[in-house]
Design an enzyme around this catalytic site. Structure first.
Site, PDB file in Angstrom:
ATOM      1  N   ASP A 186       0.826  -1.188   0.000  1.00 45.74           N
ATOM      2  CA  ASP A 186       0.000   0.000   0.000  1.00 45.74           C
ATOM      3  C   ASP A 186       0.876   1.259   0.000  1.00 45.74           C
ATOM      4  OD1 ASP A 186      -2.387   1.202  -0.073  1.00 45.74           O
ATOM      5  OD2 ASP A 186      -2.950   0.881   2.007  1.00 45.74           O
ATOM      6  N   CYS A 241     -23.421  -9.060 -12.870  1.00 41.81           N
ATOM      7  CA  CYS A 241     -23.630  -8.664 -11.466  1.00 41.81           C
ATOM      8  C   CYS A 241     -23.425  -7.160 -11.290  1.00 41.81           C
ATOM      9  CB  CYS A 241     -22.639  -9.425 -10.577  1.00 41.81           C
ATOM     10  SG  CYS A 241     -22.706  -8.948  -8.837  1.00 41.81           S
ATOM     11  N   CYS A 277     -20.289  -8.752  -2.363  1.00 36.59           N
ATOM     12  CA  CYS A 277     -19.793  -9.458  -3.559  1.00 36.59           C
ATOM     13  C   CYS A 277     -20.061 -10.968  -3.452  1.00 36.59           C
ATOM     14  CB  CYS A 277     -18.305  -9.201  -3.734  1.00 36.59           C
ATOM     15  SG  CYS A 277     -17.648  -9.992  -5.212  1.00 36.59           S
TER      16      CYS A 277
HETATM   17  S1  SF4 Z   1     -17.080  -6.891  -7.862  1.00 34.09           S
HETATM   18 FE1  SF4 Z   1     -18.358  -8.539  -7.019  1.00 34.09          FE
HETATM   19  S2  SF4 Z   1     -20.272  -7.476  -6.431  1.00 34.09           S
HETATM   20 FE2  SF4 Z   1     -19.174  -6.133  -7.843  1.00 34.09          FE
HETATM   21  S3  SF4 Z   1     -19.979  -6.631  -9.876  1.00 34.09           S
HETATM   22 FE3  SF4 Z   1     -18.131  -7.849  -9.581  1.00 34.09          FE
HETATM   23  S4  SF4 Z   1     -18.909  -9.808  -8.811  1.00 34.09           S
HETATM   24 FE4  SF4 Z   1     -20.551  -8.303  -8.513  1.00 34.09          FE
END
Ligand code: SF4
Ligand code: SF4
Length: 347
Positions: free
Chosen positions: A133, A190, A247
């Site tokens: 980081d 998603c 996620c």
């Molecule tokens: S990062 Fe995870 S929550 Fe976001 S779009 Fe991609 S798969 Fe879906």
């Protein structure tokens, strides 16, 4: 020969406690400089002025250390054991991001990287530099180039076998090690992270406007936060986990192996945190990354959470801070008192 060294290196890294290893060339992500320049030109870095400095380095790992021939990227998992969003339903408490719950990851990851780097020099020679980081290194694109995972629509790194709860570390070496194939996005259709963001900080998938992100606002932003945004921060007083927590790839997350990431701070009462002075703040958060932001910014955040709490009894906690020596704290206290008294009066 180098193939053997790489296999031994991967085995050693896993023994050390890392969960995944990948290797790329220092010049593996040539588009990074242009993307960084566009981000900074759009002003999306907010007050993080260091991002606009030395961009020729930051966007180009090869320029950072021209002698480097390989970048070893490593993932260190800090998966939470409980739902990190549960505290959002407890307005009298402050929500502190999972990554800041335990000991400072900079210290833990760096120690491990240095041990692994020394081992590599003993085995195969060369020179190394390690980064965790650190401002000049764009760790996420390098990690994707090294096959560790991909930068998701929430812009953080995630992988099919780890989810997204992991820190990244980098070892630059002058050794020319065999490289891994880059990973591609598996986000598909998603949009869970984009939909979950309380402040709509994603102008588009795979793009973050840091100026609206609660992580940035609570940790990096100096001075008062815009009232429109502070009202959306809820009780998040240090960082924000919403986009990470939703996620779906986290169903493959692995348990943290480092005991130092076990939660030490939890979700403290806002009423108690608001009373911290400098010495009290430093003692309370010794060894935690939270200590880095200092008492004033932290108490400013606590007062925003008090203003958002909807709990009239917390008004008495905020009132004495209206005269605080720090102008941002005083401003936040006045805002919190005004909000709570308006609600208390049914306004
Ligand atoms: S990062 Fe995870 S929550 Fe976001 S779009 Fe991609 S798969 Fe879906
Ligand atoms: S950390 Fe929170 S505020 Fe920042 S982009 Fe993710 S969900 Fe939005």
């Amino acid at each position: 020969m180098t193939g053997t060294i790489k296999e031994a290196l991967v085995a050693r890294a896993l023994e050390e406690g890392f969960s995944k290893v990948g290797i790329c060339a220092p010049d593996a992500v040539p588009g990074t400089a242009a993307r960084l320049a566009a981000f900074v030109e759009a002003g999306r870095h907010g007050q993080m002025g260091w991002m606009a400095e030395r961009m020729e380095w930051r966007g180009n790992a090869a320029a950072l250390w021209p002698e480097a021939r390989s970048v070893i990227m490593l993932a260190e998992v800090y998966t939470p054991e409980a739902d990190p969003l549960a505290v959002l339903a407890q307005p009298e408490r402050g929500a502190i991001s999972v990554y800041a719950q335990g000991k400072d990851y900079h210290d833990l990851v760096k120690r491990r990287l240095k041990r692994l780097g020394r081992w590599l020099i003993d085995q195969a020679g060369g020179e190394i530099k390690v980064f965790v980081d650190t401002a000049p290194v764009m760790e996420k694109p390098l990690a994707q180039a090294a096959g560790l995972g991909w930068q998701g629509k929430h812009t953080n790194l995630l992988s099919r076998d780890l989810g997204n709860w992991f820190f990244l570390g980098a070892i630059f070496t002058t050794l020319d090690l065999p490289k891994d194939a880059a990973e591609v996005s598996h986000c598909g259709s998603c949009t869970a992270c984009l939909d979950a963001c309380p402040t709509r900080a994603f102008p588009a998938p795979y793009q973050l406007d840091a100026r609206r992100c609660i992580s940035y606002l609570t940790i990096e932003h100096k001075g008062p936060v815009e009232p429109e945004l502070r009202a959306l921060m809820g009780n998040r007083i240090y960082g924000c986990d919403d986009c990470l927590a939703v996620c779906p790839w986290n169903k493959f997350a692995q348990a943290a192996r480092e005991i130092g990431y076990q939660p030490r701070v939890g979700a403290p009462e806002l009423a108690e945190l608001a009373t911290l002075d400098d010495a009290g703040f430093r003692a309370r958060f010794a060894g935690s990354p939270i200590k880095r932001i200092g008492r004033d910014r932290f108490v400013r955040n606590v007062l925003y959470a008090i203003g958002n709490s909807g709990l009239p009894r917390l008004q008495a906690v905020a009132e004495p801070l209206r005269d605080d020596a720090d102008p941002s704290v005083a401003d936040a206290a006045r805002w919190a008192v005004a909000r709570l008294s308006a609600q208390d009066g049914g306004g």
